[in-house]
Write an enzyme that holds these catalytic residues in place. Structure first.
Site, short mmCIF file in Angstrom:
data_model
loop_
_atom_site.label_atom_id
_atom_site.label_comp_id
_atom_site.label_asym_id
_atom_site.label_seq_id
_atom_site.Cartn_x
_atom_site.Cartn_y
_atom_site.Cartn_z
N ASP A 214 0.82 -1.22 0.00
CA ASP A 214 0.00 0.00 0.00
C ASP A 214 0.85 1.27 0.00
O ASP A 214 0.69 2.16 0.83
CB ASP A 214 -0.96 -0.02 1.20
CG ASP A 214 -2.00 -1.11 1.06
OD1 ASP A 214 -3.04 -0.86 0.41
OD2 ASP A 214 -1.77 -2.23 1.56
N HIS B 165 0.87 3.70 -2.25
CA HIS B 165 -0.03 4.83 -2.52
C HIS B 165 0.68 6.14 -2.82
O HIS B 165 0.37 7.18 -2.22
CB HIS B 165 -1.03 5.01 -1.37
CG HIS B 165 -2.11 3.97 -1.34
ND1 HIS B 165 -3.00 3.76 -2.36
CD2 HIS B 165 -2.43 3.04 -0.40
CE1 HIS B 165 -3.82 2.78 -2.07
NE2 HIS B 165 -3.48 2.30 -0.88
N GLN C 174 -4.14 -2.10 5.28
CA GLN C 174 -3.25 -1.04 5.71
C GLN C 174 -3.10 -0.95 7.23
O GLN C 174 -3.25 0.12 7.84
CB GLN C 174 -3.70 0.31 5.11
CG GLN C 174 -3.67 0.29 3.60
CD GLN C 174 -4.15 1.57 2.94
OE1 GLN C 174 -4.90 1.53 1.98
NE2 GLN C 174 -3.71 2.71 3.45
#
Length: 545
Positions: free
Chosen positions: A42, A44, A249
């Site tokens: 994750d 991102h 997450q």
């Protein structure tokens, strides 16, 4: 360079060819092999450190390089894996289609990654560009396009004779989490079914089987309305030695059997989850940690010796002698890799130029943090809803919490702040419902699981929800009339059935305005600045009991 480190580097370079030319007869009897699995998930878009100097790929490279060197010097081998969702979250990355992030992963020397749901946030041409750019495989066994697997289902690695298979899996919820135009002719099949088919095959080819997944770590397998995750996979499919996960997450650190340590502190001991003989790990999000799992392999036994989550310059507030508060790292500060900084700096500077334009201001923080907006009414959810109502002349608005990616700060608000909140480029849609249709719609979304991206935020409507059922609803101070007419504003992702919402794109009154959510929010902030944060507090707008 140590000879064994050279061997690892050579293996990484040749992995697409199956490490051609390296020994492939399997491990030697009675010999103990040291194998270290490094993992992240994750990401991102966080290729650059944040404003407080936390995480970032440059410091991550320093840590990964040091560990690899240490492992190789001791005669061991390592793999660097990622649990998916490289895309979406930081404007500098989003505006550049995550090119800096994939280039950073190449420089870090990732061996493989799972395909995450956010890899489908942009049109297919962008995903194809990223696949071409990546020097490591993007793996998923359960994504099919036109009836054929879209990605490689697994990759085989040879670590000094120990054959390691890494299998990729992606959450089935992707189907409802991304815009339908980006996944036409693509299906996300049952991950457990695909794994159950593959694992026996892989056990015949490999000594160790690892699943790199983007499915989520749910405490004791309690996944609510979400698709099953890693715990459920381990319980359902025997023969997986380790699951390197992502999607939820959170640090997958356990306080006791099937009890997650929700108060985990960076730098503390982390006991990974263990299900049906399978180790399950996850390294929170954004590159905040590098997970390190040190194993030994001998005569068929893959044994975990040590596990740690290594914080990447994470900081805590500490009061100084003069009463002020400063941020200090939980663990000794990690220097940034000059090589990574040099490569990423032009991308960061380009993004900054585009994003630092001021659009307005606020006298207080507008709360949109993930931990809040996905579980209770939040000020930013209210403001976003109002911006949608104002733009479209709607009576009320519904905002999926997963579309709110950060808070807005007190003081100056820049365009960067706005697109950090709204990175997906969704458009605003409206639908004219009868009162009965409104109540039917609300009846479905009121049941959305707290903690998930589907959790609804509201504006222009007051609700009382009792045990998941709407028992009272008013618009403009009046109870909803079943025969009345009401205009609802939502984004086109939700309108298309995203996050499991009722699909309304086929409704006779449905209109996609084409207004991009970030632009609508920016216009609202500009028109109403200086904003008063108190004006957007939800109060008792939505009561759940």
């Amino acid at each position: 360079m140590h000879p064994s480190f050279r061997l690892i580097s050579l293996c990484s370079a040749l992995v697409l060819a199956g490490c051609a030319g390296l020994p492939s007869k399997g491990p030697q009897p009675d010999k103990e092999y040291a194998i270290t699995i490094l993992h992240t998930n994750d990401h991102h878009g966080r290729f650059w450190k944040n404003r407080d100097g936390e995480y970032g790929m440059a410091a991550r490279k320093t840590v990964v390089d040091q560990i690899r060197k240490e492992v190789a010097a001791a005669g061991g081998y390592s793999l660097l894996l990622d649990g998916g969702d490289v895309n979406t979250g930081v404007p500098e990355s989003d505006l550049q289609d995550a090119v800096p992030d994939f280039r950073g992963m190449n420089l870090l020397g990732y061996d493989a990654m799972a395909v995450g749901n956010h890899e489908f946030d942009k049109p297919p041409v962008v995903l194809q560009m990223q696949r071409d750019l990546a020097t490591f495989p993007m793996l998923s066994a359960n994504i099919y396009r036109d009836g054929k697997r879209m990605f490689e289902p697994y990759k085989l690695f040879n670590l000094g004779g120990v054959r390691v298979a890494v299998m990729g899996l992606t959450t089935e919820d992707t189907q409802k989490m991304v815009h339908p135009d980006n996944i036409r002719n693509i299906e996300f099949r049952n991950a457990q079914t695909e794994a159950a088919k593959l694992v026996p095959e892989l056990r015949g080819k490999a000594d160790v089987v690892i699943a790199a997944t983007h499915m989520g770590h749910y405490e004791n397998g309690t996944h609510g309305t979400q698709a099953p995750g890693d715990v459920e996979l381990a319980r359902a499919v025997k023969g997986i030695d380790m699951i390197v996960g992502g999607h939820t997450q959170n640090p997958a650190c356990m306080k006791a059997e099937n009890v997650l340590d929700r108060a985990y502190v960076p730098g503390g001991d982390c006991k990974p989850d263990r299900q049906n003989g399978t180790w399950v790990v996850q390294a929170h999000e954004w590159g905040k940690y590098v997970g390190r799992a040190d194993f030994t392999y001998k005569n068929g036994e893959f044994k975990l010796v040590k596990y740690a989550l290594i914080p990447i310059n994470l900081k805590k507030p500490v009061k100084t002698a003069d009463g002020k508060t400063s941020l200090v790292t939980y663990t000794p500060e990690i220097a940034e890799s000059p090589e990574m900084l040099q490569m990423l700096k032009p991308f960061q500077e380009f993004g900054q130029q585009k994003l630092m334009m001021e659009v307005g201001s606020s006298d207080g923080k507008l709360e949109g943090d993930r931990s809040v907006v996905r579980s209770q009414p939040a000020a930013l959810g209210v403001m976003i809803g109002r911006s949608m109502m104002e733009k479209t002349k709607a009576d009320f608005a519904v905002v999926n919490a997963g579309g709110v990616r950060d808070s807005l700060p007190a003081g100056k608000i820049t365009y960067k702040d706005v697109v950090t909140v709204h990175p997906f480029g969704n458009t605003i849609a409206v639908v004219d419902f009868t009162g009965k249709e409104v109540m039917d719609y609300l009846g479905v979304i009121a049941k959305m699981t707290p903690g998930s991206g589907a959790f609804p935020q509201f504006a222009g409507i007051r609700l009382v929800i009792d045990k998941g059922a709407v028992v009272q609803a008013t618009v403009a101070g009046k109870a909803i009339d079943p025969a009345g007419k009401y205009r609802m504003a939502i984004n086109n992702f939700v309108a298309s059935g995203g996050d499991g919402y009722p699909k309304v794109v086929g409704h006779p009154s449905y209109v996609d305005t084409g207004f991009v959510d970030a632009d609508v929010l920016r216009g609202f902030i500009a028109a109403h600045s200086p904003l008063k944060a108190a004006d957007f507090q939800p109060g008792d707008q939505v009561v759940r009991r």
